[in-house]
Design a protein around this motif. Structure first.
Motif, PDB file in Angstrom:
ATOM      1  N   ALA A  64      -3.219   5.239   1.051  1.00  0.00           N
ATOM      2  CA  ALA A  64      -3.952   5.991   2.216  1.00  0.00           C
ATOM      3  C   ALA A  64      -3.221   7.490   2.214  1.00  0.00           C
ATOM      4  N   ILE A  65      -4.132   8.405   2.097  1.00  0.00           N
ATOM      5  CA  ILE A  65      -3.609   9.876   2.336  1.00  0.00           C
ATOM      6  C   ILE A  65      -3.891  10.137   3.763  1.00  0.00           C
TER       7      ILE A  65
ATOM      8  N   MET B  53       0.800  -1.072   0.067  1.00  0.00           N
ATOM      9  CA  MET B  53      -0.040   0.034  -0.189  1.00  0.00           C
ATOM     10  C   MET B  53       0.715   1.161   0.075  1.00  0.00           C
ATOM     11  N   ILE B  54       0.538   2.279  -0.678  1.00  0.00           N
ATOM     12  CA  ILE B  54       1.351   3.397  -0.751  1.00  0.00           C
ATOM     13  C   ILE B  54       0.495   4.426   0.027  1.00  0.00           C
ATOM     14  N   ILE B  55       1.760   5.261   0.793  1.00  0.00           N
ATOM     15  CA  ILE B  55       1.207   6.538   1.557  1.00  0.00           C
ATOM     16  C   ILE B  55       1.376   7.619   0.938  1.00  0.00           C
ATOM     17  N   PHE B  56       0.166   8.517   0.836  1.00  0.00           N
ATOM     18  CA  PHE B  56       0.284   9.696   0.127  1.00  0.00           C
ATOM     19  C   PHE B  56       0.268  10.828   1.374  1.00  0.00           C
TER      20      PHE B  56
ATOM     21  N   SER C 118      -8.698   8.299   2.310  1.00  0.00           N
ATOM     22  CA  SER C 118      -8.714   9.709   2.737  1.00  0.00           C
ATOM     23  C   SER C 118      -9.502   9.968   3.810  1.00  0.00           C
ATOM     24  N   GLY C 119      -9.042  10.425   4.859  1.00  0.00           N
ATOM     25  CA  GLY C 119      -9.785  10.895   6.017  1.00  0.00           C
ATOM     26  C   GLY C 119      -9.889  10.265   7.246  1.00  0.00           C
TER      27      GLY C 119
END
Length: 238
Positions: free
Chosen positions: A215-216, A1-4, A195-196
């Motif tokens: 995930a942001i 999973m990528i962290i934004f 997000s959130g």
């Protein structure tokens, strides 16, 4: 999973809001370009940026800030105020790696279709929901369209990336809406970015457990409840 890691821009400054309320805007970092560089130095693979003024004015406002951040050397995705094909082209031909179409997905799905036909995976759609119903215009209006219904429509026109925000969770550090995200991820083949509400490493592990693409993280990084390097490692499962 990528962290934004997220950088929201209002008046050229890095700010955060509570539940999308512009009256709650408060500055969280000095300089957007320095902030972007610090995220790159921490190992981020992407940066998520939002033009808050643009979302309200329905046109790109803080574009020069985003072009500056893109010089950090890692891909930048930008949303807020992108309402026309020329807006999409404006960003993608000047160093931005992915643009996020928000309100237009609800009001002008044909534009999304045209954008995807022209730019493919460089197009993402942001779906923001209040009690499961899609909100638009910088979250000032709530529609009668269910978020999964809109996601399926976007999937049908070729959208590969969907950023989903539960407005009630945004900026609250109360954890993401895992139930809605899981339902969405199962309903469509698109890559889902949460997000959130992300507050800590447990939230990252929970989102990874759902099999999400990304995930942001915004307020959690600025407030110190989440360390970006640790979040990136947790997202990889390390």
């Amino acid at each position: 999973m990528i962290i934004f890691p997220a950088i929201d821009i209002k008046g050229g400054a890095c700010v955060r809001l509570y539940q999308g309320d512009y009256e709650t805007a408060h500055q969280v970092a000095e300089d957007p370009q320095t902030t972007a560089q610090s995220f790159a130095d921490a190992g981020a693979q992407w940066i998520h940026m939002v033009d808050l003024d643009g979302a309200k004015e329905k046109r790109p406002v803080n574009s020069q800030v985003f072009f500056g951040a893109a010089q950090s050397g890692i891909p930048v995705q930008v949303g807020g105020g992108i309402r026309t094909l020329s807006d999409v082209e404006f960003y993608l031909t000047r160093g931005i790696s992915r643009v996020i179409l928000g309100s237009v997905a609800l009001y002008d799905p044909q534009l999304v279709k045209q954008s995807v036909e022209q730019y493919g995976e460089k197009i993402a759609v942001g779906i923001d929901a209040r009690n499961g119903m899609v909100a638009a215009e910088g979250w000032t209006k709530t529609s009668q369209v269910n978020y999964i219904e809109l996601a399926k429509q976007m999937e049908s026109v070729g959208v590969k990336y969907i950023i989903f925000t539960d407005i009630a969770k945004d900026g609250m550090l109360s954890g993401p809406n895992l139930e809605q995200l899981d339902l969405l991820n199962r309903a469509v083949s698109c890559q889902i970015i949460a997000s959130g509400g992300v507050a800590n490493l447990q939230n990252i592990q929970d989102l990874r457990g759902l099999g999400l693409y990304g995930a942001i993280c915004g307020k959690s990084i600025y407030s110190g409840s989440l360390d970006l390097r640790q979040a990136i490692e947790a997202a990889k499962g390390e």
